[in-house]
Each structure stands twice: as structure tokens, then as C-alpha cells.
Scaffold this motif. Sequence first.
Motif, PDB file in Angstrom:
ATOM      1  N   PRO A 178     -13.636  -5.273  -3.026  1.00  0.00           N
ATOM      2  CA  PRO A 178     -14.581  -4.739  -2.102  1.00  0.00           C
ATOM      3  C   PRO A 178     -14.283  -4.566  -0.639  1.00  0.00           C
ATOM      4  O   PRO A 178     -13.360  -5.259   0.090  1.00  0.00           O
ATOM      5  CB  PRO A 178     -15.423  -6.398  -1.827  1.00  0.00           C
ATOM      6  N   HIS A 179     -14.611  -3.039  -0.166  1.00  0.00           N
ATOM      7  CA  HIS A 179     -14.260  -2.822   0.979  1.00  0.00           C
ATOM      8  C   HIS A 179     -15.121  -1.613   1.498  1.00  0.00           C
ATOM      9  O   HIS A 179     -15.991  -1.130   0.884  1.00  0.00           O
ATOM     10  CB  HIS A 179     -12.859  -2.170   0.739  1.00  0.00           C
ATOM     11  N   CYS A 180     -14.987  -1.098   2.849  1.00  0.00           N
ATOM     12  CA  CYS A 180     -15.661  -0.013   3.373  1.00  0.00           C
ATOM     13  C   CYS A 180     -14.583   0.528   4.152  1.00  0.00           C
ATOM     14  O   CYS A 180     -13.554   0.273   4.276  1.00  0.00           O
ATOM     15  CB  CYS A 180     -16.985  -0.436   4.106  1.00  0.00           C
ATOM     16  N   THR A 215      -5.425   0.739   9.393  1.00  0.00           N
ATOM     17  CA  THR A 215      -5.688   1.882   9.575  1.00  0.00           C
ATOM     18  C   THR A 215      -5.409   2.782   7.969  1.00  0.00           C
ATOM     19  O   THR A 215      -4.174   2.526   7.392  1.00  0.00           O
ATOM     20  CB  THR A 215      -4.458   2.629  10.616  1.00  0.00           C
ATOM     21  N   ASN A 216      -6.404   3.657   7.857  1.00  0.00           N
ATOM     22  CA  ASN A 216      -6.385   4.343   6.649  1.00  0.00           C
ATOM     23  C   ASN A 216      -4.799   4.874   6.651  1.00  0.00           C
ATOM     24  O   ASN A 216      -4.607   5.837   7.513  1.00  0.00           O
ATOM     25  CB  ASN A 216      -7.484   5.455   6.617  1.00  0.00           C
ATOM     26  N   ASP A 217      -4.152   4.842   5.297  1.00  0.00           N
ATOM     27  CA  ASP A 217      -2.857   5.631   5.217  1.00  0.00           C
ATOM     28  C   ASP A 217      -2.816   7.108   4.877  1.00  0.00           C
ATOM     29  O   ASP A 217      -2.079   7.766   4.940  1.00  0.00           O
ATOM     30  CB  ASP A 217      -2.086   4.703   4.097  1.00  0.00           C
ATOM     31  N   PHE A 218      -4.301   7.330   4.538  1.00  0.00           N
ATOM     32  CA  PHE A 218      -4.388   8.951   4.387  1.00  0.00           C
ATOM     33  C   PHE A 218      -5.666   9.350   5.250  1.00  0.00           C
ATOM     34  O   PHE A 218      -6.644   9.780   4.630  1.00  0.00           O
ATOM     35  CB  PHE A 218      -4.948   9.154   2.645  1.00  0.00           C
ATOM     36  N   ARG A 270       0.929  -1.331   0.127  1.00  0.00           N
ATOM     37  CA  ARG A 270       0.132   0.109  -0.017  1.00  0.00           C
ATOM     38  C   ARG A 270       1.009   1.208  -0.111  1.00  0.00           C
ATOM     39  O   ARG A 270       2.097   1.197   0.123  1.00  0.00           O
ATOM     40  CB  ARG A 270      -0.788   0.079   1.159  1.00  0.00           C
ATOM     41  N   ALA A 271       0.031   2.493  -0.193  1.00  0.00           N
ATOM     42  CA  ALA A 271       0.867   3.597  -0.031  1.00  0.00           C
ATOM     43  C   ALA A 271       1.685   3.664   1.259  1.00  0.00           C
ATOM     44  O   ALA A 271       1.174   3.368   2.209  1.00  0.00           O
ATOM     45  CB  ALA A 271      -0.079   4.817  -0.091  1.00  0.00           C
ATOM     46  N   GLY A 272       2.745   4.306   1.447  1.00  0.00           N
ATOM     47  CA  GLY A 272       3.436   4.442   2.443  1.00  0.00           C
ATOM     48  C   GLY A 272       4.308   3.146   2.972  1.00  0.00           C
ATOM     49  O   GLY A 272       5.007   3.120   4.166  1.00  0.00           O
TER      50      GLY A 272
HETATM   51  P1  H2U Z   1     -12.560   4.489  -0.947  1.00  0.00           P
HETATM   52  O1  H2U Z   1     -12.532   3.414  -2.137  1.00  0.00           O
HETATM   53  O2  H2U Z   1     -14.072   4.600  -0.271  1.00  0.00           O
HETATM   54  O3  H2U Z   1     -12.281   6.108  -1.082  1.00  0.00           O
HETATM   55  O4  H2U Z   1     -11.833   4.090   0.197  1.00  0.00           O
HETATM   56  C1  H2U Z   1     -10.390   3.813   0.077  1.00  0.00           C
HETATM   57  C2  H2U Z   1      -9.538   4.240   1.179  1.00  0.00           C
HETATM   58  O5  H2U Z   1      -8.305   3.648   1.110  1.00  0.00           O
HETATM   59  C3  H2U Z   1      -9.302   5.621   0.897  1.00  0.00           C
HETATM   60  O6  H2U Z   1      -9.870   6.441   2.158  1.00  0.00           O
HETATM   61  C4  H2U Z   1      -7.433   4.629   1.718  1.00  0.00           C
HETATM   62  C5  H2U Z   1      -7.632   5.748   1.081  1.00  0.00           C
HETATM   63  O7  H2U Z   1      -7.469   6.968   2.019  1.00  0.00           O
HETATM   64  N1  H2U Z   1      -6.026   3.944   1.012  1.00  0.00           N
HETATM   65  C6  H2U Z   1      -4.939   3.733   1.843  1.00  0.00           C
HETATM   66  O8  H2U Z   1      -5.278   3.744   3.303  1.00  0.00           O
HETATM   67  N2  H2U Z   1      -4.012   2.970   1.542  1.00  0.00           N
HETATM   68  C7  H2U Z   1      -3.548   3.081   0.118  1.00  0.00           C
HETATM   69  O9  H2U Z   1      -2.579   2.543  -0.184  1.00  0.00           O
HETATM   70  C8  H2U Z   1      -4.371   3.549  -0.939  1.00  0.00           C
HETATM   71  C9  H2U Z   1      -5.602   3.935  -0.076  1.00  0.00           C
END
Ligand code: H2U
Length: 346
Positions: A165-167, A74-77, A58-60
Amino acid sequence: MIDLKEHPHRRLNPLTGDWVLVSPHRTKRPWQGQVEKVARETRATYDPSCYLCPGNERAGGHKNPAYTGTFAFTNDFAALLPSSPVDELDPHPLLRAEGVSGICRVICFSPRHDLTLAEMGVEEIRGVVDTWTDQYSELIHTPGIGYVQIFENRGAMMGCSNPHPHCQIWASSAVPTEIAKEQAAQEAYLREHGRTLLADYLEYEVATGERLVCVNEHFVALVPWWAVWPFETMVISRRPVSGLDELSSDERDGLSDILKQLTTRYDNLFEISFPYSGGFHQRPAGSNKEAWHLHAHYHPPLLRSATVRKFLVGYEMLAMPQRDITPEAAALRLRELSAVHFKSRV
Ligand code: H2U
Ligand code: ZN
């Protein structure tokens, strides 16, 4: 006397206090847009460039494990950060600000890149329901968290960044606007009637049946009286529980089944993977368990075909939301669709 099938009228959403304008006579105007056939998308079960597939980076620089069921990270952004300040800064009585801290997570529903909730089995959906429940139970008891929003953006039309598929979950120190409105309405209703607002609403809807889409022993899916989006629905628990954490194992099965039924009907409507934004509303931290009634809202943008969508612009932006097709007509269309997914038909 107004005829709800003929006359322009407005309907009240008792959960929020918002009104919606309904203009049923306009569905008789000629529609000249073309109704096109959309090519079926086929996706691989694994995509090496997908940041949600098992084993991928993933990113990061984080690497996903070789997960086999659901996977939360945990969301990377992240839009909210755990230790950011939560004090107020009001330079003027009209200019108020308040720090909001929180935790943002992403949950993959399946290792399979090509599936959606509608195409997953009820047992696999049950795994998702269990993960949602675990996440809610953990986050709602985390110090500093006031509310836990679980939501899914499905499809590029809804701004979904990836078809895997994700939320998402955004757990925040502040209670968001829509939740605060629903909380006030549900608390006031309980004080006056001694029952939850949605228990009484559900009793009426089940008795008349006009707006029901599909039901099982534990859950009901319906187009609410006050729906704004053409095929907007709500999923409501028959027993007035305040959150996912209060569902029994049988009720979690019931929730998995109703989600399978509803999303299958959605996909069958235009024979596409139906886009929507949907998610759960449940009790905020420290709030009255008696007043809150667990439910999910689904807000799909499509109106007439796989590409003709409803926009909330013009009158809606400046005055109030408006719809043409009645909630009763929308419910009838969804109810009459097959419960078998179009892709699995031979
Ligand atoms: P959405 O498809 O609803 O945008 O959700 C995807 C989420 O995944 C988005 O909030 C996160 C984005 O910040 N994301 C990561 O945490 N890591 C990644 O490498 C890419 C996207
Ligand atoms: Zn993937």
C-alpha cells in the motif's frame, strides 16, 4: 423533455468545463461477456523481494528503515527534479516549451505488505491522512513549488507497480492542466456567488441524496453528476477548506472514516481489491484560499465485473467521454453495498 434515465444527453462538469455523453438506454442491451469469479489473492504480510517493505533495499541502493507507521521517501526514479531549469524555450510561436522542476516522493501507508486502505483500520488511515497533511504543508511552502499532487494508483490494472500500500506525490513548479481548469472555474464561481462552487454543489447533492454514496459529519462521498468512469466518485469536505492543512483534528478523523467507508464499498462491489486512480485536489501555492474547496477524485476503471473494464478509446479519444450506466444508478449500487469489508465477514 429529456428523461435522464432514458434519453441520450450530455452533462457538464462545472469544475473543468468538460462535457460527458450519457447513453442510459444502452444499459438495456444484452451483455454476453461472462462474469467470472476471480480467485482471492492472498499475500504475505512481508515480502523479502518488495522494494517498499521495511528493511528492504530499493533501486539505487537505499535501504528502507524498519518503519512501523507510514514512510515517505524521495522517488528513486523521479519524474521531476529539484534544480532543473524552469525557463522558456519557444523556437516558434506554435512550439512552446517551459522547464518544470519539482520533487517526487513515495509514501508507504503501512509496513504490512498485504493491506490496502480498505483493509486498514480507521486509526491507521488517520496516520496516512496526517502524513499527507504534513507532506502537503511542507511542499506547498517550498520555494519554486506551484502545486502538490497526491495520488494513488491502486491495482495492476491502473499501472501500479507494487501491491504494497503506497501513493505518490509529485510537487511541481508548474500548475498542472486539470488544476488550472478547476482553479479558473472556482475563482469565477466565487466572484459571482460569494461561495465556493463545491459548497453549493454539495448543498444540492445532500438535499436530493440521489448521487450520495456515504457521508459523515465532516465529509461526503458521491458519484458526481458529471462522472466519466462507471463508478467514479468524489470525496468533498463539508466545510469549505482550501487544503488538507486547514482541516481540524476531528475533520481528519472524518476524512479517515469516509475513505475507509468508500474503499470498503469499492472492494465489496466485485469482491476484489478494487483498482482505481485517486487523489486530492487542493489549493496551489499563492492561490485564493476562499475559492479552493478541498476534494478527492476516484477514477476506477471497472465496469461490470472484476475484469470487464471501461476504456476511454474511440469516440472518447476523438470526441468526448461517454458512459452508459447513469451516475445515479452507480451511486445506488455503491450505496446499497455493505460497509463491512467482504474479507472480514464470517
Ligand atoms: P506506482 O506503483 O504508482 O508506480 O509507484 C511506485 C513508485 O515507486 C514509482 O514511481 C518508485 C517508482 O519510480 N520506486 C522507487 O522510488 N524506488 C524503487 O526501488 C522502485 C520503485
Ligand atoms: Zn512490501
